[in-house]
Design an enzyme around this catalytic site. Sequence first.
Site, mmCIF file in Angstrom:
data_model
loop_
_atom_site.group_PDB
_atom_site.id
_atom_site.type_symbol
_atom_site.label_atom_id
_atom_site.label_comp_id
_atom_site.label_asym_id
_atom_site.label_seq_id
_atom_site.Cartn_x
_atom_site.Cartn_y
_atom_site.Cartn_z
ATOM 1 N N ASP A 177 0.795 -1.242 0.000
ATOM 2 C CA ASP A 177 0.000 0.000 0.000
ATOM 3 C C ASP A 177 0.822 1.283 0.000
ATOM 4 O OD1 ASP A 177 -2.280 -1.452 0.045
ATOM 5 O OD2 ASP A 177 -2.704 -1.176 2.174
ATOM 6 N N HIS B 242 30.481 3.485 -3.173
ATOM 7 C CA HIS B 242 29.031 3.673 -3.163
ATOM 8 C C HIS B 242 28.447 3.612 -1.750
ATOM 9 C CE1 HIS B 242 28.737 2.419 -7.667
ATOM 10 N NE2 HIS B 242 29.110 3.672 -7.506
ATOM 11 N N ASP C 265 29.228 13.255 -0.761
ATOM 12 C CA ASP C 265 28.891 13.334 -2.190
ATOM 13 C C ASP C 265 27.379 13.438 -2.235
ATOM 14 O OD1 ASP C 265 28.315 12.933 -4.862
ATOM 15 O OD2 ASP C 265 29.710 11.248 -5.113
ATOM 16 N N ASP D 291 25.603 17.514 -8.513
ATOM 17 C CA ASP D 291 26.423 16.393 -8.034
ATOM 18 C C ASP D 291 27.736 16.959 -7.519
ATOM 19 O OD1 ASP D 291 27.614 13.950 -7.634
ATOM 20 O OD2 ASP D 291 27.717 13.383 -9.750
ATOM 21 N N HIS E 139 38.085 5.037 -10.543
ATOM 22 C CA HIS E 139 36.914 5.465 -11.327
ATOM 23 C C HIS E 139 37.315 6.543 -12.324
ATOM 24 C CE1 HIS E 139 36.425 9.190 -8.956
ATOM 25 N NE2 HIS E 139 36.552 8.462 -7.858
ATOM 26 N N HIS F 198 31.345 12.493 -15.757
ATOM 27 C CA HIS F 198 30.228 11.949 -16.545
ATOM 28 C C HIS F 198 29.343 13.115 -16.928
ATOM 29 C CE1 HIS F 198 27.869 12.452 -12.816
ATOM 30 N NE2 HIS F 198 28.893 11.896 -12.188
ATOM 31 N N HIS G 2 23.742 10.736 -13.826
ATOM 32 C CA HIS G 2 24.611 10.183 -14.872
ATOM 33 C C HIS G 2 23.794 10.326 -16.145
ATOM 34 C CE1 HIS G 2 27.201 7.536 -11.990
ATOM 35 N NE2 HIS G 2 27.227 8.795 -11.688
ATOM 36 N N GLU H 133 35.601 14.994 -11.180
ATOM 37 C CA GLU H 133 35.592 14.403 -9.842
ATOM 38 C C GLU H 133 36.718 13.401 -9.578
ATOM 39 O OE1 GLU H 133 32.397 11.521 -9.171
ATOM 40 O OE2 GLU H 133 31.481 12.146 -11.048
ATOM 41 N N TYR I 222 41.738 6.848 -2.873
ATOM 42 C CA TYR I 222 41.137 5.999 -1.834
ATOM 43 C C TYR I 222 42.213 5.016 -1.382
ATOM 44 C CZ TYR I 222 37.410 8.053 -4.545
ATOM 45 O OH TYR I 222 36.640 8.962 -5.227
ATOM 46 N N ARG J 234 37.547 12.661 -2.320
ATOM 47 C CA ARG J 234 37.084 12.995 -3.682
ATOM 48 C C ARG J 234 36.678 14.461 -3.669
ATOM 49 N NH1 ARG J 234 34.052 9.132 -4.365
ATOM 50 N NH2 ARG J 234 31.943 9.855 -3.910
ATOM 51 N N GLU K 264 34.496 16.999 -6.227
ATOM 52 C CA GLU K 264 33.655 16.930 -7.433
ATOM 53 C C GLU K 264 32.923 18.240 -7.649
ATOM 54 O OE1 GLU K 264 30.476 13.989 -7.231
ATOM 55 O OE2 GLU K 264 30.299 14.028 -9.422
HETATM 56 N N1 GLY Z 1 27.244 10.827 -7.041
HETATM 57 C C1 GLY Z 1 27.438 9.998 -8.143
HETATM 58 C C2 GLY Z 1 28.651 10.331 -8.850
HETATM 59 O O1 GLY Z 1 29.455 11.096 -8.384
HETATM 60 O O2 GLY Z 1 28.859 9.925 -9.959
HETATM 61 MN MN MN Z 2 29.464 12.366 -10.189
HETATM 62 MN MN MN Z 3 28.923 12.551 -6.945
#
Ligand code: GLY
Ligand code: MN
Ligand code: MN
Length: 466
Positions: free
Chosen positions: A39, A246, A263, A274, A357, A361, A368, A411, A415, A432, A434
Amino acid sequence: MNTSSTTPYAQRRTRLAALLGSKGIAIIPSAPEQQRNRDSDFLYRHDSYFYYLTGFAEPKAWLVVTGDGKSTLFCQPKDLEREIWDGFRLGPDAAPAQVGVDAAFSVAEMDQQLPALLDGRDAVWYPFATHKALETRIDGWLGSLRARVRYGALCPQQLRDLCVLLDEMRLFKDSHEQDIMRRAAQISAGAHVRAMQLSARMLRAGEPVREYHLDAELLHEFRRHGSQYPAYGSIVAAGANACVLHYRADAGEVRDGELVLIDAGCELDGYASDITRTFPANGKFSAPQRALYELVLASQEAAIAATRAGARFTDPHEATVKVLAQGMLDLGLLDSNKVGSLQDVIEKRAYFQFYMHRTGHWIGMDVHDCGSYIEPSEVGTVSERKDPLSGELIKDRPARILQSGMVLTIEPGIYVRAAEGVPEQFHNIGIRIEDDAIVTATGCELISRDVPVTVQEIEALMRGVI
Ligand code: GLY
Ligand code: MN
Ligand code: MN
């Protein structure tokens, strides 16, 4: 909601119609509602393609655009009883004036209307592999039309992927979109500022701080400025949690002397922001934290300098990797006796242990965002190489050439998990940084810099000086 044919939504429908071919037809559903548990649904979020072309955020809606420039909306019918429970519905009678479409019907009439709308078209465009069972619905309408060929019906012969057209349109943000994205980034920057301030203030007062305290501060700032929701699950990662890419804001203790990686970005009127900042929980970087932070910041500066119209999408990443890899050698994270020269580190991807990474993006309606990362004019140019780490054969195609109006994130990060041979002073540090950038002819406009990024600025902010 738009009311005239000059709205950005109407202009996009006109541009799309011209791309369909005079006998083409495009079918675009909005997103389904998703049950969370019995529900109770997840908060509804429209489909980005559908919203891009309509500005209409109700569920159970479809848009049909035909090559002659006409658009038809299917939406929920007015229903007083349902509206008492679920809220206002625009309804098909009011939709043409409000949404600027040529015609509107109840969504319950789709099976009746669609075969007629498909009659005499040559190609049916719809977003491939995006909506469960969409192909089956379209197949059903085509089947109904085919049943009428003896009476003169003419069936389309081609199914084509609408994503190809809409992704390319969405990749270039018009001024309406850029304005919303600037505002979204500004709100998110303010939220990061508040989270930094709260962390320092609570620790100074001797109060225990948990990741959720900072997450709550972010949410409060997003919502109080009219953002509908976070653009993605916020990451608030204290200490070693920052090394989990993540990680989500949870209940981890924010300890004096450790770093916090946040983030998080809000979604405003359909557009994402972002931003990542990493800061000392107590407001003062230790020497090893500062050394790694300055390295990541220098790598981001190199990436920013490489972001301009005419550069390739991969140029900022390559600039980042060069700086990070040199820094890893200089700081002793990588041992040149084992990994060789800077060139070896880059070619063999030895930096991957600490930077795994990509540097950015596309960002837009989706965090993304859609848009090809391959340069369309060079799509046939393919080279093959063996990945130095996995041994996998990789197909490379020339990366997209950046153009004004594209928006991307920058970004870089580092790590450092505890491991043999890695200097202990760096163990469990994750950093990081970004920012969101609009590509311009001469460089890029960083739209997320209302939150400090240098060591001095962050420390001053957290001391309460700025
Ligand atoms: N927060 C997702 C990324 O940085 O791609
Ligand atoms: Mn990002
Ligand atoms: Mn991000």
